[in-house]
Every structure is written in structure tokens, then in C-alpha cells.
Design a protein around this motif. Structure first.
Motif, PDB file in Angstrom:
ATOM      1  N   THR A 267     110.918 113.343  52.557  1.00  0.00           N
ATOM      2  CA  THR A 267     109.466 113.430  52.695  1.00  0.00           C
ATOM      3  C   THR A 267     109.107 113.595  54.162  1.00  0.00           C
ATOM      4  OG1 THR A 267     109.251 111.032  52.856  1.00  0.00           O
ATOM      5  CG2 THR A 267     109.007 111.975  50.670  1.00  0.00           C
ATOM      6  N   ASP A 268     107.998 114.260  54.421  1.00  0.00           N
ATOM      7  CA  ASP A 268     107.557 114.481  55.802  1.00  0.00           C
ATOM      8  C   ASP A 268     106.755 113.317  56.357  1.00  0.00           C
ATOM      9  OD1 ASP A 268     108.730 116.989  55.888  1.00  0.00           O
ATOM     10  OD2 ASP A 268     106.944 117.981  55.102  1.00  0.00           O
TER      11      ASP A 268
ATOM     12  N   ALA B   4     104.528 110.094  60.516  1.00  0.00           N
ATOM     13  CA  ALA B   4     105.374 111.278  60.422  1.00  0.00           C
ATOM     14  C   ALA B   4     106.838 110.829  60.448  1.00  0.00           C
ATOM     15  CB  ALA B   4     105.081 112.230  61.569  1.00  0.00           C
TER      16      ALA B   4
ATOM     17  N   GLY C  39     114.826 112.709  55.354  1.00  0.00           N
ATOM     18  CA  GLY C  39     114.162 114.005  55.431  1.00  0.00           C
ATOM     19  C   GLY C  39     113.616 114.506  54.108  1.00  0.00           C
TER      20      GLY C  39
END
Length: 98
Positions: free
Chosen positions: A60-61, A76, A58
Motif C-alpha cells: 500500500t502507498d 506515506a 510496498g
């Protein structure tokens, strides 16, 4: 004589190409029928694993990866269902059977 030299150079280039270790990366995406598949040079394996772990944690998106041909793919992080990292020449079964 020049043709022999050119042929020797071509043979060396082909041998060098096949000596490269290629890593196959497959990423499963939730609610998608197909997985994302790319190939990278083996020397990028550790950096790629670190990027994947960061995305799954979590931090990085979006997980951005670039394949050996220069194609960049963004996924994503919340949609990643699984990741497989292995050699291209590994044991891959195709078709039906045991």
C-alpha cells in the motif's frame, strides 16, 4: 440510596476504563523532526501490525491508522523510517540522565 448506586456505577466505569489495555504506536517519518504518536486498544494490535507490515512491504502507498479517540492518520509508506509498538505504561525515559 440513589447516591450510593450512582457512586458505585461511577466507580465501576472508572475501573473498566483503567482495565483496558492501551497500545502506544510511534511512527518516525523521514525528514521530519517529530514522530507521529497514537494510542489504540490492545485488541487492534495484530491488525495494526499487519497494516504496518503491508505498508513497509510496498503493498500500500499510504498507511492509515485510527486511534482510540477516532482520529485517523495517514502516512506515506515511503516516508516511514521506524515504527514502535508497545504499552503506554512501558519503560519510557524522560529528561536527561542515565
Amino acid at each position: 440510596m440513589d447516591q450510593r448506586l450512582a457512586l458505585g456505577h461511577l466507580t465501576a466505569c472508572i475501573a473498566t476504563h483503567f482495565e483496558e489495555d492501551i497500545v502506544d504506536i510511534r511512527i518516525g517519518i523521514t525528514q521530519a523532526v517529530r514522530e507521529i504518536s497514537l494510542e489504540q486498544n490492545d485488541d487492534e494490535r495484530d491488525a495494526t501490525k499487519a497494516k504496518i507490515e503491508s505498508a513497509l512491504a510496498g503493498t500500500t502507498d499510504v498507511l492509515w491508522l485510527t486511534d482510540k479517540r477516532g482520529r485517523t492518520v495517514g502516512v506515506a509508506a515511503a516516508k516511514i523510517s521506524y515504527v514502535e509498538i508497545g504499552s503506554v505504561e512501558g519503560d519510557r525515559r524522560i529528561g536527561f540522565g542515565g
